[in-house]
Design an enzyme around this catalytic site. Structure first.
Site, PDB file in Angstrom:
ATOM      1  N   PRO A 291      37.155  29.793  31.044  1.00  0.00           N
ATOM      2  CA  PRO A 291      37.666  30.122  32.229  1.00  0.00           C
ATOM      3  C   PRO A 291      38.863  31.303  32.151  1.00  0.00           C
ATOM      4  CG  PRO A 291      38.448  28.082  31.865  1.00  0.00           C
ATOM      5  CD  PRO A 291      37.511  28.140  30.936  1.00  0.00           C
ATOM      6  N   GLY A 292      38.844  32.348  32.685  1.00  0.00           N
ATOM      7  CA  GLY A 292      40.034  33.099  32.822  1.00  0.00           C
ATOM      8  C   GLY A 292      40.429  33.275  34.146  1.00  0.00           C
ATOM      9  N   ARG A 330      41.419  47.484  39.646  1.00  0.00           N
ATOM     10  CA  ARG A 330      40.294  46.912  40.151  1.00  0.00           C
ATOM     11  C   ARG A 330      39.957  47.352  41.477  1.00  0.00           C
ATOM     12  NH1 ARG A 330      39.818  42.122  41.374  1.00  0.00           N
ATOM     13  NH2 ARG A 330      37.803  41.662  40.203  1.00  0.00           N
ATOM     14  N   CYS A 361      48.022  60.891  40.659  1.00  0.00           N
ATOM     15  CA  CYS A 361      47.514  61.894  41.427  1.00  0.00           C
ATOM     16  C   CYS A 361      46.131  61.703  41.338  1.00  0.00           C
ATOM     17  CB  CYS A 361      47.717  63.261  40.522  1.00  0.00           C
ATOM     18  SG  CYS A 361      49.833  63.664  40.759  1.00  0.00           S
ATOM     19  N   GLU A 362      45.453  60.848  42.171  1.00  0.00           N
ATOM     20  CA  GLU A 362      44.065  60.682  42.061  1.00  0.00           C
ATOM     21  C   GLU A 362      43.787  59.946  43.536  1.00  0.00           C
ATOM     22  OE1 GLU A 362      42.218  60.117  38.531  1.00  0.00           O
ATOM     23  OE2 GLU A 362      40.708  58.578  39.239  1.00  0.00           O
ATOM     24  N   TYR A 390      43.096  40.000  35.381  1.00  0.00           N
ATOM     25  CA  TYR A 390      42.594  41.477  34.880  1.00  0.00           C
ATOM     26  C   TYR A 390      43.515  42.371  35.611  1.00  0.00           C
ATOM     27  CZ  TYR A 390      38.553  38.755  33.433  1.00  0.00           C
ATOM     28  OH  TYR A 390      37.939  37.678  32.807  1.00  0.00           O
TER      29      TYR A 390
HETATM   30  N1  LLP Z   1      33.726  34.538  28.290  1.00  0.00           N
HETATM   31  C1  LLP Z   1      33.427  35.646  28.114  1.00  0.00           C
HETATM   32  C2  LLP Z   1      32.553  35.920  27.032  1.00  0.00           C
HETATM   33  C3  LLP Z   1      33.626  36.825  29.021  1.00  0.00           C
HETATM   34  O1  LLP Z   1      33.016  37.828  28.697  1.00  0.00           O
HETATM   35  C4  LLP Z   1      34.391  36.624  30.175  1.00  0.00           C
HETATM   36  C5  LLP Z   1      34.771  37.724  30.935  1.00  0.00           C
HETATM   37  C6  LLP Z   1      35.182  35.210  30.168  1.00  0.00           C
HETATM   38  C7  LLP Z   1      34.632  34.128  29.593  1.00  0.00           C
HETATM   39  C8  LLP Z   1      36.009  35.007  31.599  1.00  0.00           C
HETATM   40  O2  LLP Z   1      35.370  35.170  32.599  1.00  0.00           O
HETATM   41  P1  LLP Z   1      36.057  34.766  34.096  1.00  0.00           P
HETATM   42  O3  LLP Z   1      36.270  33.191  34.019  1.00  0.00           O
HETATM   43  O4  LLP Z   1      37.406  35.594  34.010  1.00  0.00           O
HETATM   44  O5  LLP Z   1      35.411  35.030  35.137  1.00  0.00           O
HETATM   45  N2  LLP Z   1      37.691  43.221  34.610  1.00  0.00           N
HETATM   46  C9  LLP Z   1      36.683  42.289  35.405  1.00  0.00           C
HETATM   47  C10 LLP Z   1      36.182  41.018  34.682  1.00  0.00           C
HETATM   48  C11 LLP Z   1      35.724  41.213  33.480  1.00  0.00           C
HETATM   49  C12 LLP Z   1      35.114  40.080  32.699  1.00  0.00           C
HETATM   50  C13 LLP Z   1      34.686  40.007  31.572  1.00  0.00           C
HETATM   51  N3  LLP Z   1      34.285  38.600  30.844  1.00  0.00           N
HETATM   52  C14 LLP Z   1      37.513  42.084  36.864  1.00  0.00           C
HETATM   53  O6  LLP Z   1      38.515  42.511  36.633  1.00  0.00           O
HETATM   54  O7  LLP Z   1      36.797  41.573  37.457  1.00  0.00           O
END
Ligand code: LLP
Length: 431
Positions: A291-292, A330, A361-362, A390
């Protein structure tokens, strides 16, 4: 209010974990990332406890560093009993420099360089998630050169579409991540890995996408992974000890978004897996999750100062802030919705319709479009909620805007964890 750690104080200001947002902005300047460490800790505990309660010993959540990587996060996740997932030498170095134990690190990436592979092995990272056959060969070479047997998980794609944004959907067959089960390539990948010297295959990894609300997507993922593991066992006699299910639990960004019950979801997934294992006579594997977003997103708030306010008659009003896509790309990337509050005027009606624009400037530099906040004046502090994931990790110096500082709130105290970038920092790399 979207989250229970937010309140309104006697000055009519937004308080984050009891601390006045306007005072934080005055003390540390804006834009400012504010991270409620206690909320992060409680999210970590939810994962750790739920996984301990219903999954085999050794199951654990790994924090997906990509969501928020800076030194200060690692002691927090370590103390709470989590591991870490990383995708680059930079993330490894950040974790190690904060004293995070290398053996609790899982190294991802679909295009790790040979130097990164060597660095990962030399650092003693606990596990590599091998993305493809070519990487397997490089890893084998680098491991043998160091007389190391590196533990690995093999990344497979289960062929699922969890109905999230295309940009963050990674479980489909046609993906640049992992090796697909459907085409038969994953089975060949395992066969090859099992006879590759210098690596020890522990099991499989799969990640289906991010910001996923339904538990059913994860149960479908578990089904497909287990079917694959059973086919591997039947064909090659190999039994996986570990399944890594990746990340992806969603968080609410605006009122009306559902609240995912993390513990209930983990229990449902565990039950589903236990049933499947019983049905196939397959030993229940250890489970890793990554989890992130769901660990840090709602603990983060970005504070801006409202600058010029411009009304285009017959169209709309723009409130311009002193940051924008440089600290939070985002909306520009995904049109992601955010909740914006006028932290200086929490007791006034939120009836001023406007679009929050950044300072680049976008014309795509926006944080939110067509929202309502309490009518701001120049100098008011605006708070954008749910920016813990993120945002800092995806920030840039576009237009040579400097990256904000980051403060962590813990036990009623604020602590500067990342200082604001300076002009000297910006120029430091240039000869
Ligand atoms: N594990 C892998 C292999 C992943 O590719 C990711 C996220 C995670 C774990 C974590 O996922 P989470 O629990 O955070 O959903 N930049 C985008 C999100 C890209 C996620 C990429 N991979 C945003 O801002 O929504």
């Amino acid at each position: 209010m979207l989250y229970h750690n937010l309140s309104v104080n006697d000055h009519g200001h937004l308080a984050i974990a009891g601390m006045d947002a306007c005072e934080l902005a005055a003390t540390y300047g804006t834009p400012l990332y504010v991270l409620d460490e206690d909320l992060v800790r409680s999210k970590c505990r939810t994962y750790v406890q739920a996984m301990r309660a219903c999954l085999p010993e050794g199951s654990m959540p790994l924090f997906a560093s990509k969501a928020l990587c800076f030194r200060g996060i690692y002691p927090v996740i370590e103390e709470e009993g989590m591991g870490a997932d990383v995708v680059s030498a930079g993330e490894i170095a950040t974790a190690l420099s904060a004293g995070f134990p290398a053996e609790r690190i899982c190294f991802h990436g679909s295009n790790k360089t040979d130097d990164e592979i060597a660095y990962g092995i030399a650092s003693g990272v606990g596990c590599f998630v091998v993305d493809n056959l070519d990487e397997l060969r490089s890893l084998s070479r680098e491991a043998q050169a160091r007389n190391v047997v590196q533990r690995v998980l093999l990344r497979v794609t289960v062929g699922l579409d969890p109905h999230t944004l295309a940009a963050i959907n990674t479980g489909k067959v046609d993906s640049q991540f992992g090796v697909p089960i459907e085409t038969g390539q994953a089975l060949r990948f395992v066969r090859q890995a099992l006879s590759t010297p210098g690596v020890e295959v522990m099991g499989f990894h799969s990640h289906i996408g991010s910001q996923i609300f339904e538990a059913t997507s994860f149960c479908d993922q578990v089904d497909r992974l287990l079917d694959f593991a059973v086919a591997v066992r039947d064909d090659l006699g190999f039994v996986a000890n570990v399944f890594n299910l990746g990340g992806g639990f969603a968080v609410p960004y605006v009122d009306g978004d559902p609240n995912v019950d993390i513990a209930a979801n983990i229990q449902a997934i565990a039950q589903h897996l236990a049933n499947g294992c019983a049905q196939h006579g397959y030993p229940m594997p250890r489970i890793l999750m990554e989890p992130g977003r769901s660990i840090v997103a709602d603990a983060g708030t970005t504070l801006y100062t409202a600058g010029r306010i411009k009304t285009i008659e017959g169209y709309r009003s723009y409130v311009m802030v002193d940051g924008g896509m440089t600290d939070n790309p985002r909306y520009a990337l995904y049109k992601s919705a955010y909740t914006v509050l006028n932290a200086s005027r929490m007791n006034e009606p939120a009836d001023f319709a406007c679009t929050i624009a950044g300072r680049c400037c976008e014309s795509g530099d926006r944080i939110a479009e067509d929202i309502c906040i309490a009518r701001p004046e120049r100098g008011d502090v605006l708070a954008v909620l749910t920016t813990g994931a993120y945002n800092y990790s995806m920030s840039s110096n576009y237009n040579r805007v400097m990256r904000p500082a980051l403060v962590m709130l813990h036990d009623g105290e604020a602590r500067l964890a990342v200082r604001r970038q300076s002009i000297d920092d910006l120029l430091a790399l240039e000869l």
